[in-house]
Design a protein around this motif. Sequence first.
Motif, PDB file in Angstrom:
ATOM      1  N   CYS A  53      49.854  67.648  48.549  1.00 57.32           N
ATOM      2  CA  CYS A  53      48.964  67.300  49.667  1.00 57.32           C
ATOM      3  C   CYS A  53      49.350  68.053  50.946  1.00 57.32           C
ATOM      4  O   CYS A  53      50.505  68.046  51.350  1.00 57.32           O
ATOM      5  CB  CYS A  53      48.988  65.794  49.914  1.00 57.32           C
ATOM      6  SG  CYS A  53      47.905  65.308  51.277  1.00 57.32           S
ATOM      7  N   CYS A  62      47.493  61.917  51.651  1.00 54.88           N
ATOM      8  CA  CYS A  62      46.289  61.461  52.357  1.00 54.88           C
ATOM      9  C   CYS A  62      45.303  60.719  51.446  1.00 54.88           C
ATOM     10  O   CYS A  62      44.505  59.937  51.921  1.00 54.88           O
ATOM     11  CB  CYS A  62      45.594  62.648  53.016  1.00 54.88           C
ATOM     12  SG  CYS A  62      44.715  63.716  51.845  1.00 54.88           S
ATOM     13  N   GLU A  63      45.350  60.997  50.156  1.00 49.57           N
ATOM     14  CA  GLU A  63      44.460  60.376  49.163  1.00 49.57           C
ATOM     15  C   GLU A  63      43.022  60.874  49.215  1.00 49.57           C
ATOM     16  O   GLU A  63      42.205  60.484  48.393  1.00 49.57           O
ATOM     17  CB  GLU A  63      44.434  58.823  49.274  1.00 49.57           C
ATOM     18  CG  GLU A  63      45.771  58.143  49.032  1.00 49.57           C
ATOM     19  CD  GLU A  63      46.242  58.161  47.575  1.00 49.57           C
ATOM     20  OE1 GLU A  63      45.425  58.441  46.670  1.00 49.57           O
ATOM     21  OE2 GLU A  63      47.446  57.917  47.353  1.00 49.57           O
ATOM     22  N   VAL A  64      42.671  61.700  50.184  1.00 51.34           N
ATOM     23  CA  VAL A  64      41.270  62.137  50.268  1.00 51.34           C
ATOM     24  C   VAL A  64      41.061  63.646  50.068  1.00 51.34           C
ATOM     25  O   VAL A  64      39.955  64.081  49.769  1.00 51.34           O
ATOM     26  CB  VAL A  64      40.597  61.701  51.602  1.00 51.34           C
ATOM     27  CG1 VAL A  64      40.449  60.190  51.648  1.00 51.34           C
ATOM     28  CG2 VAL A  64      41.391  62.207  52.800  1.00 51.34           C
ATOM     29  N   CYS A  65      42.145  64.426  50.185  1.00 49.89           N
ATOM     30  CA  CYS A  65      41.968  65.872  50.004  1.00 49.89           C
ATOM     31  C   CYS A  65      41.738  66.169  48.526  1.00 49.89           C
ATOM     32  O   CYS A  65      41.919  65.303  47.674  1.00 49.89           O
ATOM     33  CB  CYS A  65      43.190  66.638  50.523  1.00 49.89           C
ATOM     34  SG  CYS A  65      44.652  66.440  49.489  1.00 49.89           S
ATOM     35  N   CYS A  68      44.899  65.553  46.249  1.00 52.96           N
ATOM     36  CA  CYS A  68      45.135  64.126  45.978  1.00 52.96           C
ATOM     37  C   CYS A  68      44.121  63.592  44.978  1.00 52.96           C
ATOM     38  O   CYS A  68      44.469  62.899  44.025  1.00 52.96           O
ATOM     39  CB  CYS A  68      45.059  63.322  47.278  1.00 52.96           C
ATOM     40  SG  CYS A  68      46.524  63.495  48.317  1.00 52.96           S
TER      41      CYS A  68
HETATM   42 ZN   LIG Z   1      45.998  64.725  50.182  1.00 55.79          ZN
END
Ligand SMILES: [Zn+2]
Length: 328
Positions: A53, A62-65, A68
């Motif tokens: 990430c 970030c969990e959104v890129c 991820c």
């Molecule tokens: Zn990320």
Amino acid sequence: MTWRKLSETQGKVVKIITNSIRKERLSHAYLFDGPKGTGKREVALQLAKTFFCEKKDQFEPCEVCSDCKRIASGNHPDVHIIQPDGQTIKIEQIRQLKKEFSYRGMESVRKFYIIEDAEKMTTSAANGLLKFLEEPDGQSIAVLTTVEVHRILRTILSRTQIISFVPLTPLQLMENLEKDGIPKPISKLLGQLTNDLDEAYQLYHDDWIAQARGIVIQLGEEVCTRPHQVMLTLQESWLPHFKEKNQLNMGLDILLLWYRDVLRTLLATDDQLIFVDQIDKLERHALKSSQRKVSQHMADILEAKRRLNANVNPQLLMEQLMLRLQEG
Ligand SMILES: [Zn+2]
């Protein structure tokens, strides 16, 4: 998933890894050791996200890129997971992995691979991997996971950083089982008998644990209200169900939990009961007993467990125990 969330169950593991991330001193090869269901795969994937990430907040990915997201959905081109093919992990699988690595720069120069149940590598697979671990390029991370660290080759152990995952607490195990739809009275009992999720499912299978529990409840009730039936129940239900020594040992453990619940009922600490759906029977048992008697009976059961380990004949042992439990 966040490191913070993972630290609720594996605080020490998360601390070691996040400290290394902060100091930018991640190891190139880890060995995660610990029972099934302790979060080894979740931690490995979280580490992969953190590794790739570009938008992390300190060490939380970030969990959104796209990195991820692709890791979460299992299709990141530079993250590989190897699992046993049948009973073993074969040399071909390691060769395939090396081939993937030779296509450097699919996305970046970084690579991340996870080898699950690493103890199942054949000797040739393990030796193949060894060469790989010996030539770290600083751009790749390997995570091996295992439930049986003693079966991992010494040469592999010496080239990895070993991180031990702690077994689940009874409460954590219970929550896992309940999430899978196992009824609360059963999952509560399983949480007391084992901290291995695998074993818990095996006991749940074929209703073995539910039947075991039913027999203990019946016997517990008969001992104090219908003593003339006890020996019959022993012959017809108990002995046929708890055939093996380890099964009988577990039967005695469940019986011990029953008496502990009677004691908790007497002491009015019944918010900690294991037999949560049997309050009426526990209260009836408690009425006919006393703290002193219940403590004595718990000691009798522990003594029976000791004698079982000393190889006393199971039938004799149980008959003698039943007589003792009927004594005031
Ligand atoms: Zn990320």
